[in-house]
Scaffold this motif. Structure first.
Motif, short mmCIF file in Angstrom:
data_model
loop_
_atom_site.label_atom_id
_atom_site.label_comp_id
_atom_site.label_asym_id
_atom_site.label_seq_id
_atom_site.Cartn_x
_atom_site.Cartn_y
_atom_site.Cartn_z
N SER A 45 0.83 -1.20 0.00
CA SER A 45 0.00 0.00 0.00
C SER A 45 0.87 1.26 0.00
O SER A 45 0.49 2.28 -0.58
CB SER A 45 -0.94 0.00 1.21
N GLU A 46 2.04 1.19 0.64
CA GLU A 46 2.93 2.36 0.67
C GLU A 46 3.40 2.73 -0.73
O GLU A 46 3.61 3.91 -1.04
CB GLU A 46 4.15 2.08 1.56
N GLN A 47 3.55 1.73 -1.59
CA GLN A 47 4.05 1.98 -2.94
C GLN A 47 2.99 2.59 -3.85
O GLN A 47 3.29 2.96 -4.99
CB GLN A 47 4.56 0.68 -3.54
N LEU A 48 1.77 2.73 -3.35
CA LEU A 48 0.70 3.35 -4.12
C LEU A 48 0.59 4.84 -3.83
O LEU A 48 -0.45 5.46 -4.04
CB LEU A 48 -0.63 2.65 -3.84
N ASN A 49 1.67 5.42 -3.35
CA ASN A 49 1.74 6.85 -3.09
C ASN A 49 2.92 7.45 -3.83
O ASN A 49 4.02 6.88 -3.82
CB ASN A 49 1.91 7.11 -1.58
N ALA A 50 2.70 8.59 -4.46
CA ALA A 50 3.77 9.24 -5.20
C ALA A 50 4.95 9.55 -4.28
O ALA A 50 6.12 9.42 -4.68
CB ALA A 50 3.25 10.51 -5.85
N GLN A 51 4.66 9.94 -3.02
CA GLN A 51 5.73 10.34 -2.11
C GLN A 51 6.70 9.20 -1.84
O GLN A 51 7.89 9.43 -1.59
CB GLN A 51 5.13 10.84 -0.79
N TYR A 52 6.21 7.97 -1.89
CA TYR A 52 7.09 6.82 -1.63
C TYR A 52 8.22 6.78 -2.66
O TYR A 52 9.38 6.57 -2.32
CB TYR A 52 6.27 5.54 -1.69
N TRP A 53 7.85 6.97 -3.93
CA TRP A 53 8.85 6.90 -5.00
C TRP A 53 9.65 8.19 -5.09
O TRP A 53 10.85 8.16 -5.41
CB TRP A 53 8.15 6.59 -6.32
N MET A 408 5.53 3.32 -17.79
CA MET A 408 6.48 4.33 -17.35
C MET A 408 7.19 3.85 -16.10
O MET A 408 6.56 3.42 -15.13
CB MET A 408 5.77 5.66 -17.08
N TYR A 409 8.51 3.95 -16.11
CA TYR A 409 9.33 3.46 -15.01
C TYR A 409 9.26 4.40 -13.81
O TYR A 409 9.41 5.61 -13.95
CB TYR A 409 10.77 3.31 -15.49
N LEU A 410 9.02 3.81 -12.63
CA LEU A 410 8.93 4.57 -11.38
C LEU A 410 10.20 4.49 -10.55
O LEU A 410 10.62 5.48 -9.94
CB LEU A 410 7.78 4.03 -10.52
N GLY A 411 10.77 3.32 -10.48
CA GLY A 411 11.93 3.11 -9.62
C GLY A 411 12.08 1.64 -9.30
O GLY A 411 11.41 0.78 -9.88
N GLU A 412 12.95 1.37 -8.37
CA GLU A 412 13.27 -0.01 -8.02
C GLU A 412 13.00 -0.26 -6.54
O GLU A 412 13.25 0.60 -5.70
CB GLU A 412 14.74 -0.28 -8.35
N GLU A 413 12.48 -1.43 -6.25
CA GLU A 413 12.21 -1.82 -4.87
C GLU A 413 12.80 -3.20 -4.64
O GLU A 413 12.32 -4.19 -5.21
CB GLU A 413 10.71 -1.82 -4.59
N GLU A 414 13.87 -3.25 -3.85
CA GLU A 414 14.54 -4.52 -3.55
C GLU A 414 14.90 -5.28 -4.83
O GLU A 414 14.66 -6.47 -4.96
CB GLU A 414 13.68 -5.39 -2.63
N GLY A 415 15.48 -4.54 -5.76
CA GLY A 415 15.91 -5.14 -7.01
C GLY A 415 14.82 -5.37 -8.03
O GLY A 415 15.09 -5.87 -9.12
N GLN A 416 13.58 -4.98 -7.70
CA GLN A 416 12.45 -5.22 -8.60
C GLN A 416 12.06 -3.90 -9.29
O GLN A 416 11.55 -2.99 -8.64
CB GLN A 416 11.25 -5.75 -7.81
#
Length: 477
Positions: A45-53, A408-416
Motif C-alpha cells: 500500500s505504501e508503494q501506491l503513493n507518489a511520495q514513496y517513490w 512508465m518506469y517509477l523506480g526499483e524496490e529490492e531489485g524489482q
C-alpha cells in the motif's frame, strides 16, 4: 488471491473528566486500520503513493529539459515525425483525390468481423450505412479547408457515428469505432462534413478522425494562431478539473478540462475585479473557446478557482514531477481510445508529458518506433540478459514499449523494477507455481519483471524499445 477484509475501527475518547472545565470543545477522534488487499504481486500500500517513490530520488533541482529544450524538441519532432502535424499548416484547399484518400485512411471497412453489444454481427448493409454518411458524393473537385478550436472534450471516431461495435471476443470495453479524444483549446483543421451534417472530419496535432460538429468552434485561422501563441497560459495539472459554476452561462460553467489542457490567461489590463456576479480575486481568468449557435468561434472569459490543480505555465520537467503527475491518474478506469471519459496507455503517457509541454504521437507503436528521444531498441534476437542490462539502468520517466502497450518506469524496490501504466489485463506466475490471470483495467502500479502476457511469454520477452526523453536526446531525433 483476494482477501475479504473489513475495517477495524475503534473510538478513542480523548476527553477526560478533569479536563472538561478548561476545554471549550474537543471532539472524539476515530482511527481505522485496514488490511491491504491486492491481486498485484509484490506491491504494498505504501508503494501506491507518489511520495514513496519521490523519497527515493533526493533533490528536485535538476531539470532534465529546460523550456527552451522542450520547444526545440517539439519543433524538431514535428519536422521529422509523420504522425505529428500542425493542423494550421494544412493546405487551405484539398483536391477530391486528397480528401478521399484521407477519408479512406481512417474510415475503411475492417477486414475482420465486428459485432454490436447484443452480439449481432455487422452486415454489409450496416457498413454501407456508415459509409453513406461519409458524404463522398459531396466532395467537390476542390474543397476549402476550415479551421477551429475544440470547445468541449469530444471523441474522435472511425466513422461519423456514436454506434459502439466490438471484436468477435465481445469485450465491451473495447469499442472498435473509438479512436481517441480532443480537448478544449486544441486546434483542428476541418476537412469535410458528414452527410447528416452532424460530424466533421478533423486533423488535430496527432490524429485524423470524425468528431461531433457541436464540439468544434469554427474560426479565422489567424485568430486561432494568435490564441495558440499566447505566452501567458494556465496548464491543467490535475487528472480533471472544472471551470467555476456560473448560474447564467451554461457554456462556460463546469466545463471539464483534462490534464495537459492549456488555456491562455486574460491579460492583466483586460481582467475584471468582478465577473458573472462574483469577485474574481480567488480565480484565474482564462480565455476559453466557445461555440456560437451558428458554429462560429467566440473566445470568452471563464473562471478557474485558484485551489484547482493547475499551474501557471508548464511544469518543470523533473523526476519528482513526472511521478506526481502519473499518480494523479492512479485507479482511473482504463478507457480504450480515451473512452469512458478516461484514457488508455498512450493517452495516460501523453497527458502526463503535455504538462511539461512535450507532445508525442498518439499510438504506442508510433511512439515506440519513433526515432525521437534516446532509444534502447531490441529485436527478436535480443537476449533477456541484454534487456535486463538496460532495465537495471533505467531512469524515472523512461517509457517501456511492448507491442500495443507502454509503461512508465517509477523506480526499483529490492531489485524489482516497478512501473505505472494504464492497463487492462494482469497475468503472472505465483510463488506456488500457479498461473494467475485477472484484471487491472485501471491505472496501476505493478512490478515489471513478473508480468506475463500468457504462460510462456513475459512482458520482458516482448519489450522492443525503452525510450528516454532528456536534453541529451533533443539532437537525436
Amino acid at each position: 488471491m483476494l482477501m475479504n477484509t473489513k475495517p477495524n475501527c475503534k473510538s478513542t475518547p480523548w476527553i477526560k473528566d478533569y479536563l472538561r472545565p478548561i476545554i471549550v470543545l474537543i471532539t472524539l477522534s476515530t482511527y481505522c486500520t485496514q488490511t491491504f488487499s491486492s491481486n498485484v504481486p509484490d506491491i504494498t500500500s505504501e508503494q501506491l503513493n507518489a511520495q514513496y517513490w519521490q523519497s527515493k530520488l533526493g533533490s528536485n533541482k535538476v531539470i532534465d529539459m529546460t523550456s527552451e529544450d522542450i520547444e526545440k524538441f517539439n519543433q524538431q519532432l514535428f519536422a521529422t515525425n509523420p504522425h505529428l502535424v500542425d493542423p494550421l499548416s494544412t493546405s487551405e484547399v484539398l483536391t477530391k483525390a486528397e480528401l478521399v484518400s484521407k477519408i479512406n485512411k481512417i474510415s475503411s471497412v475492417p477486414s475482420s468481423a465486428r459485432f454490436y453489444a447484443d452480439g449481432t454481427k455487422l452486415t454489409e448493409q450496416d457498413f454501407n450505412k456508415y459509409q453513406a454518411n461519409l458524404n463522398i458524393e459531396g466532395i467537390a473537385k476542390h474543397n476549402p479547408v476550415k479551421f477551429g478550436l475544440v470547445s468541449k472534450r469530444s471523441a474522435l471516431r472511425t466513422f461519423p457515428t456514436l454506434d459502439r461495435v466490438f471484436n468477435k471476443g465481445m469485450d465491451l470495453d473495447l469499442d472498435r469505432f473509438q479512436e481517441t479524444a480532443v480537448f478544449p483549446g486544441e486546434a483542428v483543421s476541418i476537412l469535410h462534413r458528414s452527410k447528416d451534417g452532424n460530424w466533421l472530419l478533423v486533423q488535430n496535432y496527432n490524429y485524423l478522425a470524425w468528431v461531433q460538429q457541436s464540439d468544434i468552434a469554427i474560426g479565422d485561422k489567424s485568430e486561432i494562431a494568435n490564441y495558440l501563441a499566447e505566452k501567458e497560459f494556465l496548464v491543467v495539472t490535475g487528472s480533471k478539473i472544472q471551470t467555476n459554476y456560473l448560474p447564467n452561462h451554461a457554456h462556460l460553467s463546469e466545463v471539464q478540462l483534462d490534464m495537459g489542457v492549456k488555456l491562455p490567461l486574460v491579460s492583466t489590463s483586460e481582467q475584471n475585479d468582478e465577473l458573472y456576479g462574483q469577485s474574481t480575486a480567488a480565480s484565474y481568468q482564462v480565455k476559453l473557446p466557445t461555440r456560437k449557435p451558428d458554429g462560429s468561434l467566440s473566445i470568452e472569459t471563464a473562471l478557474i478557482g485558484r485551489t484547482q490543480d493547475v499551474h501557471l505555465g508548464y511544469l518543470a520537467y523533473t523526476p519528482q514531477n513526472i511521478i506526481s503527475q502519473g499518480f494523479k491518474f492512479l485507479g482511473e478506469r482504463y478507457g480504450w481510445g480515451h473512452d469512458y471519459n478516461a484514457r488508455d496507455c498512450t493517452g495516460f503517457i501523453g497527458e502526463i508529458y503535455k504538462t511539461f509541454g512535450i507532445l508525442m504521437p498518439r499510438n504506442s507503436g508510433q511512439q515506440g518506433k519513433g526515432k525521437y528521444g534516446t532509444n534502447f531498441r531490441f529485436n527478436k534476437g535480443s537476449t533477456t540478459i541484454s534487456k535486463l542490462t538496460v532495465i537495471n539502468d533505467m531512469q524515472v520517466g523512461d517509457l517501456i514499449y511492448i507491442p500495443g502497450h507502454v509503461m512508465m518506469y517509477l523506480g526499483e524496490e529490492e531489485g524489482q523494477p516497478t512501473v505505472i501504466h494504464d492497463v487492462k489485463g494482469l497475468a503472472y506466475w505465483t510463488p506456488e507455481g500457479e498461473f494467475y490471470q485477472g484484471t487491472l483495467n485501471a491505472v496501476s502500479v505493478t512490478p515489471l519483471i513478473k508480468l506475463h502476457l500468457n504462460k510462456t511469454t513475459s512482458y520482458v520477452d516482448r519489450i522492443y524499445n525503452i525510450k528516454r526523453l532528456t536534453v541529451d536526446s533533443v539532437e537525436g531525433l
